[in-house]
Design an enzyme around this catalytic site. Sequence first.
Site, short mmCIF file in Angstrom:
data_model
loop_
_atom_site.label_atom_id
_atom_site.label_comp_id
_atom_site.label_asym_id
_atom_site.label_seq_id
_atom_site.Cartn_x
_atom_site.Cartn_y
_atom_site.Cartn_z
N THR A 1 -8.60 6.45 -1.67
CA THR A 1 -9.95 5.91 -1.80
C THR A 1 -10.95 7.02 -1.52
O THR A 1 -12.10 6.95 -1.99
CB THR A 1 -10.18 4.73 -0.83
OG1 THR A 1 -9.62 5.07 0.44
CG2 THR A 1 -9.54 3.45 -1.34
N LYS B 1 0.61 14.63 1.04
CA LYS B 1 -0.76 14.88 0.59
C LYS B 1 -0.99 16.38 0.32
O LYS B 1 -2.00 16.77 -0.24
CB LYS B 1 -1.76 14.36 1.61
CG LYS B 1 -1.69 12.82 1.77
CD LYS B 1 -2.69 12.31 2.79
CE LYS B 1 -2.51 10.85 3.15
NZ LYS B 1 -3.20 9.92 2.23
N LYS C 1 -8.53 13.88 4.71
CA LYS C 1 -7.65 12.71 4.64
C LYS C 1 -6.62 12.90 5.76
O LYS C 1 -6.58 13.96 6.38
CB LYS C 1 -6.95 12.62 3.28
CG LYS C 1 -6.30 13.93 2.84
CD LYS C 1 -5.63 13.81 1.49
CE LYS C 1 -6.57 13.85 0.31
NZ LYS C 1 -6.66 12.60 -0.43
N ARG C 2 -5.80 11.89 6.03
CA ARG C 2 -4.75 12.09 7.02
C ARG C 2 -3.90 13.30 6.62
O ARG C 2 -3.74 13.59 5.42
CB ARG C 2 -3.86 10.84 7.11
CG ARG C 2 -4.53 9.66 7.78
CD ARG C 2 -4.87 9.95 9.23
NE ARG C 2 -3.70 9.97 10.06
CZ ARG C 2 -3.43 9.08 11.02
NH1 ARG C 2 -4.26 8.08 11.26
NH2 ARG C 2 -2.35 9.19 11.77
N LYS D 1 -14.74 8.08 -3.09
CA LYS D 1 -15.95 8.40 -2.32
C LYS D 1 -16.52 9.75 -2.74
O LYS D 1 -17.74 9.92 -2.89
CB LYS D 1 -15.63 8.39 -0.82
CG LYS D 1 -15.27 7.01 -0.30
CD LYS D 1 -14.61 7.03 1.07
CE LYS D 1 -13.87 5.71 1.32
NZ LYS D 1 -12.93 5.78 2.45
N HIS E 1 0.81 -1.23 0.00
CA HIS E 1 0.00 0.00 0.00
C HIS E 1 0.83 1.27 0.00
O HIS E 1 0.28 2.35 0.22
CB HIS E 1 -0.91 0.06 1.22
CG HIS E 1 -1.97 -0.99 1.25
ND1 HIS E 1 -3.25 -0.79 0.78
CD2 HIS E 1 -1.94 -2.26 1.70
CE1 HIS E 1 -3.96 -1.89 0.95
NE2 HIS E 1 -3.18 -2.80 1.50
C1 F58 Z 1 -3.07 3.81 2.28
N1 F58 Z 1 -2.13 3.42 3.29
C2 F58 Z 1 -2.43 4.53 1.11
N2 F58 Z 1 -1.55 3.02 5.47
O1 F58 Z 1 -1.71 5.66 1.58
C3 F58 Z 1 -3.52 4.96 0.15
O2 F58 Z 1 -2.97 5.56 -0.97
C4 F58 Z 1 -4.36 3.76 -0.24
O3 F58 Z 1 -5.47 4.16 -0.96
C5 F58 Z 1 -4.83 3.00 0.98
O4 F58 Z 1 -3.74 2.65 1.81
C6 F58 Z 1 -5.57 1.73 0.63
O5 F58 Z 1 -4.83 0.99 -0.27
C7 F58 Z 1 -2.47 3.47 4.58
O6 F58 Z 1 -3.58 3.86 4.93
C8 F58 Z 1 -1.69 3.03 6.80
O7 F58 Z 1 -2.57 3.64 7.37
C9 F58 Z 1 -0.68 2.22 7.59
C10 F58 Z 1 -1.18 1.95 8.98
C11 F58 Z 1 -0.15 1.21 9.80
C12 F58 Z 1 1.16 1.87 9.82
C13 F58 Z 1 1.67 2.15 8.46
C14 F58 Z 1 0.65 2.90 7.60
#
Ligand code: F58
Length: 846
Positions: free
Chosen positions: A677, A575, A569-570, A681, A377
């Site tokens: 994602t 970003k 978003k985060r 949405k 991811h």
């Molecule tokens: C996200 N990763 C990607 N990681 O940033 C985003 O582009 C993608 O759409 C999404 O995954 C789904 O595929 C992400 O959310 C985390 O939150 C992890 C959580 C645990 C620690 C490392 C990051």
Amino acid sequence: MKTKMTGKVTERSTKPCVEDDRTGISVESIKRAFLDHLCYTLGRFPAVATRNDLYMALAYTVRDRLLHRWMKTVESYLREDVKVVSYLSAEFLMGPQLGNNLINLGIYHQVEQAMKELGHELNKMIAQEEEPGLGNGGLGRLAACYLDSLATLRIPAIGYGIRYEFGIFDQEIRDGWQVEVTDKWLHLGNPWEIRRPEITFQVNFGGHTETLCDGSGRYRVRWLPERVVRGVAYDSPVAGYAVNQANMLRLFSAEACESFDFQAFNQGDYYSAIDEKVASENLTKVLYPNDEPVQGKRLRLEQQYFFVSCSLQDMIRLHLLQWQNLKNFHEQYAIQLNDTHPSIAVAELMRLLVDEHAVDWDMAWHITTNTLAYTNHTLLPEALEKWPLELFASLLPRHLEIIYEINRRHLETIAALHPGDSRMLARMSLIDETGERYVRMAHLASVGSHAINGVAALHTDLLKKDVLRDFSRVFPERFLNVTNGVTPRRWMVLANPKLAALISSRIGGRWISHLEEELTKLEDFADDREFQQEWHSIKQDNKLQLARMIKARTGNTVDIESLFDVQVKRIHEYKRQHLNLLYLITLYNRIKENPKTAITPRTIIFGGKAAPGYFMAKLIIKLINSVAEVVNNDPDVAGRIRIVFFPDFNVKTGQWIYPAADLSEQISTAGKEASGTGNMKFALNGALTIGTLDGANVEIREEVGAENFFLFGLTAEEVNDLKARGYNPRDYCNGNESLRRAIDCISSGCFSRGDANLFRPLVDSLLYHDNYLLFADYQSYLDCQERAAAAFRDRSQWTRKSILNVARMGKFSSDRSIREYCSRIWGAKPLADQIDDADLSAAARL
Ligand code: F58
């Protein structure tokens, strides 16, 4: 109160026969069941019931109906000899359950009516639910969307994860800064889960190994752990939409094996006797709230191993209920690793097979690699998980031995394919030995899986070219792309009921489970004035609802005629929320220069959490709020720009925000966002996108048409080239008057009451590094925003584009993604039979 508190049918029932109160879905059955739960599960009578009591009673009523389906589903698993998908994820960001379950069960209206007849408002009961925030963001939410689609597509599946006692923190904003408040999602109880005290597994930590020869002369290894923790299963049913099926989310919670250390207790040392209990239970206490991995935190590795071990032991237990041995385990289970967090599964499955079940190594490896598949991811190199060898060895000594053996064989294969290439061996080794030694988890996952996928076409491409280049050259057949998707049930039907109803009124309701085939039919209505009008007025209603929430939560008044421009978003530098801010400061400067400047009125809404230890992200939140304070209170602006930071962005607030957006900000530096994602949405709710060619934006643009998408910025390739040539952000700043002014404004204290130091770290990082190329994309972004603003002024044209966006977004249903996983990776098929009410006794064993 219109009904008696009784399980019997009331006089007002028109049905000749009484439905079962646990399964019936008529208004009368629901009322009876609800009152029954209120009385006998919660011990309350209606006159003194709190809102939470009412919510709980309704949740139990709904859960009964889910459990019924779940048991029927399990029964058909047993009967049909199916392959089960196990989705292993350290995070499941499920969001509130009640509303979604009502939709998937198809009982929303009956329940609304039942509650109304009892004098309650369903909306308020839905709002009462504390959301289980067991995830950080996209990755955890994707897992939740996938569970919804798996159940809807009638694929036998189990989600396996961790039952954190504290999920992602609640965000408050004080004096413009983010303040983290612990999330006590369990404090009023969780009616959806069922604790399974008899489904428990032992998980070992530490200690050492010893070798021995078993009775049949085989070399065996025994692990003598230093510490043993027990994992207890908690199950929550996951209903599919409009099908008779429910799957299960099984989360593990850690407990001490013995409640007390009796030796210490007998010696009168009460406190150290409970030490171990406390230490064990700490394991699943809290979710790490980071959107990048926390390197080297022992507890995090403990969490990962804990849930992976419990999950694999559970699958083996279930398998052996039906089969005599594990030889066909890979034919019965497909395990998906949601990023590297569960990648210790490679070594753990080998350990369970070889050490615990006496399967020989080659057979075990065949089973392991044919069972596991890995989704990546992220492309950010700093986000790739690796564990210091020392830490790993002290916690999982047996796994390190297994990893060494896997590595030995793996490197032998590579050496045979690329003789003499020692640099390649070093790069591909599971152990990073370039400095301090580490176990590389993405390498482990790649070696131990038969399939490796990225989450959008561009991401998979870059993965193959960059992060996993060597692996893709050696094992090209393992690599594939599965573009992410989101569930239209939660993100359209539940979040945007009016739009969903309008769509159904024209094309029927089949789109809800067949998005790709059906939604395109909306294209026929794009030019229909009446339809446009209805479409627009729903957007306005949604904006009004959000405006009320904004007023309640931030005190800001916003104008629903303005363009709702949203970035939620985060908060992360890549970003680029601060690129959005640079544009807003530029607009502000224009107004200050000439207060009569004509601009399209905008409300800019930000939302998102920053990792508690991510200083720069927190400073960006402060800057958003500081700019908002100045701009919103400046009479020269006269309401033309309003900036709002909406606190505590999560699934629940997301459901209000996405449907109200006109413009969706997807402005990451090209090559950095794996997929995104939120972009899906927004677009599925009729927002137009302003974005870079990054992640799934590329495919969204392809689908909706370039003319319906506001594109700006460098491509991933151009980003790389520019960096390779030597990027100097100061040149860009000095060469662009409005950018220079915006930066000057921040650094001279315009937004910090004259304090020139407050935002210095942010400004300096931009001026001297600008790792994410804000300055390089600034002018292009500005121009693009102007195009968007101009387009918004033509309501009919904008609405037309909005309709076309929705009509062409069918690809981004998580149903399509799951179908691809099923056919290309898992070899999983839908259950053949529609479930009937056959004997459920076998199901009870599971
Ligand atoms: C996200 N990763 C990607 N990681 O940033 C985003 O582009 C993608 O759409 C999404 O995954 C789904 O595929 C992400 O959310 C985390 O939150 C992890 C959580 C645990 C620690 C490392 C990051």
